[in-house]
Design a protein around this motif. Structure first.
Motif, PDB file in Angstrom:
ATOM      1  N   LEU A  55       0.823  -1.213   0.000  1.00  0.00           N
ATOM      2  CA  LEU A  55       0.000   0.000   0.000  1.00  0.00           C
ATOM      3  C   LEU A  55       0.854   1.259   0.000  1.00  0.00           C
ATOM      4  O   LEU A  55       0.471   2.280  -0.578  1.00  0.00           O
ATOM      5  CB  LEU A  55      -0.944  -0.017   1.209  1.00  0.00           C
ATOM      6  CG  LEU A  55      -1.950  -1.176   1.238  1.00  0.00           C
ATOM      7  CD1 LEU A  55      -2.797  -1.110   2.499  1.00  0.00           C
ATOM      8  CD2 LEU A  55      -2.837  -1.171   0.004  1.00  0.00           C
ATOM      9  N   SER A  58       1.937   1.797  -3.489  1.00  0.00           N
ATOM     10  CA  SER A  58       0.773   2.230  -4.263  1.00  0.00           C
ATOM     11  C   SER A  58       0.588   3.741  -4.132  1.00  0.00           C
ATOM     12  O   SER A  58       0.306   4.438  -5.122  1.00  0.00           O
ATOM     13  CB  SER A  58      -0.489   1.509  -3.768  1.00  0.00           C
ATOM     14  OG  SER A  58      -1.639   2.013  -4.420  1.00  0.00           O
ATOM     15  N   PRO A 108      -2.267  -2.538  -4.695  1.00  0.00           N
ATOM     16  CA  PRO A 108      -3.321  -3.024  -3.793  1.00  0.00           C
ATOM     17  C   PRO A 108      -3.776  -4.445  -4.114  1.00  0.00           C
ATOM     18  O   PRO A 108      -4.222  -5.158  -3.208  1.00  0.00           O
ATOM     19  CB  PRO A 108      -4.461  -2.019  -4.012  1.00  0.00           C
ATOM     20  CG  PRO A 108      -3.787  -0.778  -4.465  1.00  0.00           C
ATOM     21  CD  PRO A 108      -2.641  -1.246  -5.295  1.00  0.00           C
ATOM     22  N   THR A 220      -8.967  -5.065   6.058  1.00  0.00           N
ATOM     23  CA  THR A 220      -8.408  -5.029   4.718  1.00  0.00           C
ATOM     24  C   THR A 220      -9.447  -5.426   3.688  1.00  0.00           C
ATOM     25  O   THR A 220      -9.511  -4.857   2.600  1.00  0.00           O
ATOM     26  CB  THR A 220      -7.179  -5.963   4.611  1.00  0.00           C
ATOM     27  OG1 THR A 220      -6.266  -5.627   5.637  1.00  0.00           O
ATOM     28  CG2 THR A 220      -6.511  -5.825   3.270  1.00  0.00           C
ATOM     29  N   SER A 279      -7.419   6.857  -0.880  1.00  0.00           N
ATOM     30  CA  SER A 279      -6.893   5.755  -0.068  1.00  0.00           C
ATOM     31  C   SER A 279      -6.660   6.152   1.397  1.00  0.00           C
ATOM     32  O   SER A 279      -7.041   5.414   2.312  1.00  0.00           O
ATOM     33  CB  SER A 279      -5.598   5.215  -0.687  1.00  0.00           C
ATOM     34  OG  SER A 279      -4.633   6.235  -0.803  1.00  0.00           O
ATOM     35  N   TYR A 283      -8.630   4.305   4.342  1.00  0.00           N
ATOM     36  CA  TYR A 283      -7.939   3.537   5.379  1.00  0.00           C
ATOM     37  C   TYR A 283      -8.227   4.109   6.769  1.00  0.00           C
ATOM     38  O   TYR A 283      -8.349   3.370   7.749  1.00  0.00           O
ATOM     39  CB  TYR A 283      -6.424   3.536   5.148  1.00  0.00           C
ATOM     40  CG  TYR A 283      -5.989   2.956   3.826  1.00  0.00           C
ATOM     41  CD1 TYR A 283      -6.763   2.015   3.156  1.00  0.00           C
ATOM     42  CD2 TYR A 283      -4.791   3.363   3.233  1.00  0.00           C
ATOM     43  CE1 TYR A 283      -6.360   1.493   1.935  1.00  0.00           C
ATOM     44  CE2 TYR A 283      -4.383   2.842   2.011  1.00  0.00           C
ATOM     45  CZ  TYR A 283      -5.168   1.911   1.366  1.00  0.00           C
ATOM     46  OH  TYR A 283      -4.768   1.403   0.170  1.00  0.00           O
TER      47      TYR A 283
END
Length: 309
Positions: A55, A58, A108, A220, A279, A283
């Motif tokens: 991540l 990413s 991801p 997740t 993201s 998260y």
């Protein structure tokens, strides 16, 4: 006649404002969110977790993707179109954009695969969930996409007429290859992989009933499901619009139709880049471990400020 001219002028004005202001806002929030992602995922408690490694990279790729794509939209809003009219800059920018876009969405997928490996009943599969595996995967996809998108250096040209942006594929064959590459590599295939590994992870978690990893897997999986929906809903219109533009680039169009198409393209581009601004916020909303690491990072930052003052 004057009403039509006024309407076209209003549409063009709306397009300019979207490029000038909305694109700048998405660029700002996306950059801040992804930089915070990198900082949080590099925190000591998360650094050695393979999923966090995927991540983190990413987010690094997403920053490159945002700046290589949105900066020119902002400049275009101020009638500064030189990056799209300069041949070397056009090719290099589109190459970086496509490679970083692919890495940003396939990293991801690696994280989702890692969660599947972690939740597996097979000890051999669980042993594959390592930082070394993550590094090999990321290096592998980077090399693959760096080679796969070399066609951009040949296909794309500056100052291409009858398309929404001057830096574009030069002929129909190149346009179809580019469009379908984006649709399949950056939208359809990663969405399918995310959905498959997410479902397999849920199945493994239900079968094993192992409490220490249950919360992490659940968090997740929730993020993965949300990411699949975001990619499909926000990115798919880009693929459809690009195919339409490529197939109709040689069709005579009225000034009104061109204005409408440019407006729609500007909106669709924003949706595409917005995918890679979410993201950090996603998260933060869904990840307990992530929020805890973010809070620790914030406390350390505030303590350092107090020490300095």
């Amino acid at each position: 006649m004057s009403n039509d001219i006024n309407l076209i002028s209003s549409i063009n004005f709306a397009t300019i404002q979207i490029n000038r202001h909305a694109a700048a806002i998405v660029l700002l929030f996306g950059t801040v969110g992804n930089v915070l992602n990198v900082l949080v995922l590099s925190e000591n408690s998360l650094r050695k977790i393979p999923c966090a490694f995927y991540l983190c990279w990413s987010s690094v790729s997403a920053v490159v993707f945002l700046w290589s794509g949105l900066l020119t939209r902002v400049l275009q809003g101020y009638n500064f179109n030189w990056p799209n009219e300069n041949r070397p800059i056009c090719k290099i920018r589109l190459y970086l954009l496509n490679v970083s876009w692919a890495v940003a969405i396939w990293a991801p997928v690696g994280a989702s695969m890692d969660r599947y490996l972690c939740s597996s009943h097979s000890a051999a599969y669980r042993r594959l969930s390592t930082s070394q595996t993550a590094k090999r995967y990321l290096i592998g996809i980077f090399i693959f996409f760096a080679l796969a998108f070399l066609e951009i250096l040949y296909c794309f040209e500056a100052s291409v007429p009858n398309v929404p942006v001057a830096c574009y594929a030069q002929n129909l064959t190149c346009r179809l290859i580019s469009d379908w590459s984006n649709i399949l590599i950056d939208i359809v295939f990663p969405s399918i992989c995310l959905a498959i590994f997410g479902a397999l992870t849920i199945r493994n978690a239900r079968a094993r009933f192992i409490q220490p990893t249950a919360n992490s897997i659940s968090e997740t999986t929730t993020s993965t499901n949300a990411l699949v929906m975001i990619v499909l809903v926000l990115d798919l219109p880009f693929g459809v619009d690009r195919s339409y533009v490529s197939l109709t680039s040689d069709v005579p169009k009225s000034a009104y139709r061109v204005a409408i198409e440019n407006l729609l393209y500007s909106i669709i581009i924003l949706l595409l880049f917005f995918t890679h601004t979410t993201s950090f916020y996603l998260y933060t909303l869904t990840g307990t471990l992530y929020r805890a690491a973010f809070e620790r990072l914030g406390y350390r930052f505030l303590n350092q400020l107090q020490v300095r003052h």
